[in-house]
Design a protein around this motif. Sequence first.
Motif, short mmCIF file in Angstrom:
data_model
loop_
_atom_site.label_atom_id
_atom_site.label_comp_id
_atom_site.label_asym_id
_atom_site.label_seq_id
_atom_site.Cartn_x
_atom_site.Cartn_y
_atom_site.Cartn_z
N SER A 92 61.36 51.54 86.03
CA SER A 92 60.45 50.39 86.08
C SER A 92 59.68 50.33 87.40
O SER A 92 60.28 50.19 88.47
CB SER A 92 61.23 49.09 85.90
OG SER A 92 60.44 47.98 86.18
N SER B 15 57.78 47.83 88.15
CA SER B 15 57.89 46.44 88.59
C SER B 15 59.13 46.25 89.46
O SER B 15 59.08 45.56 90.50
CB SER B 15 57.95 45.50 87.38
OG SER B 15 56.73 45.55 86.66
N LYS B 16 60.25 46.85 89.07
CA LYS B 16 61.46 46.76 89.88
C LYS B 16 61.28 47.52 91.19
O LYS B 16 61.75 47.08 92.25
CB LYS B 16 62.65 47.30 89.10
CG LYS B 16 63.05 46.43 87.92
CD LYS B 16 64.27 46.99 87.19
CE LYS B 16 64.66 46.08 86.03
NZ LYS B 16 65.84 46.60 85.29
N TYR C 82 65.59 52.64 89.69
CA TYR C 82 64.90 51.43 89.24
C TYR C 82 64.72 51.38 87.72
O TYR C 82 63.82 50.70 87.23
CB TYR C 82 63.53 51.32 89.93
CG TYR C 82 63.67 51.20 91.43
CD1 TYR C 82 63.98 49.99 92.02
CD2 TYR C 82 63.53 52.32 92.26
CE1 TYR C 82 64.14 49.87 93.39
CE2 TYR C 82 63.68 52.22 93.63
CZ TYR C 82 63.99 50.99 94.18
OH TYR C 82 64.16 50.89 95.55
#
Length: 261
Positions: free
Chosen positions: A107, A109-110, A104
Amino acid sequence: MTKKKREQALRAYYETLYSAWGCQHWWPAHSRFEMIVGAYLTQNTSWTNVEKALSNLRQAKLLTVDGIRRTPLSRLETMIRPSGYFRQKARRLKLFVRFLDRNYEGSLSKLFARPTAGLRAELLALNGVGPETADSILLYAGNHGVFVIDEYTRRILERHEIIDPNTRYEEIRTLCERALAANMLCEVDPISRQTAQVAVNADRRGSCHLPSRVSSARRSKQTQIFNEMHGLIVGVGKNYCLKSQPRCEQCPLQPYLPNRR
């Protein structure tokens, strides 16, 4: 007890405890990554010890993905030593960051944009991540709608004869999620969220914490209810439903005990 009655009982528990104690402000963390680190560190130890380890990392400005990434393993072990099993936990934190980097791009958020079922499977595949740790990360850091089953939950539900000692984790999780996903449940009172700091300072009820960036994050009604119910259950387990010498007479759930034992 039928499935319908078990679900009704859990809804009654939520409404009773929330009416008594209000918002619990779980998870007490200043960032999503701090919450994840805390979920790893709290395995097989008390939260008091975890707070010492987190404080060490915070003071050294290492309580970030990059901080764990660039810190030599030996130093990381020293930083988290108060949490116990520090060598094992340090390796697992390094492994999580490598997983995040490889899949990811580092991240969160990802990571949390992934569908719940697929992400849960990925977390469970990591060394040192069992169902409770995975679900804690999903619920508190990722705001995914999963319910966390811990030792307190199992103990309380067993004593109230809602489950038996052989009930599997996934069965308990499904039961709690079905019961607490009902639309009839009361909304979290936004006023109590705003005034929580005053309430906590005056009376630390249940397992209530001061509001934090993570605990105050916006989330769906269902996820917020799962969040609150787990915090409320921890309050019962820590203060009343003790492993030995339970304090049933003072517990808000005392009226629901079978035969009011």
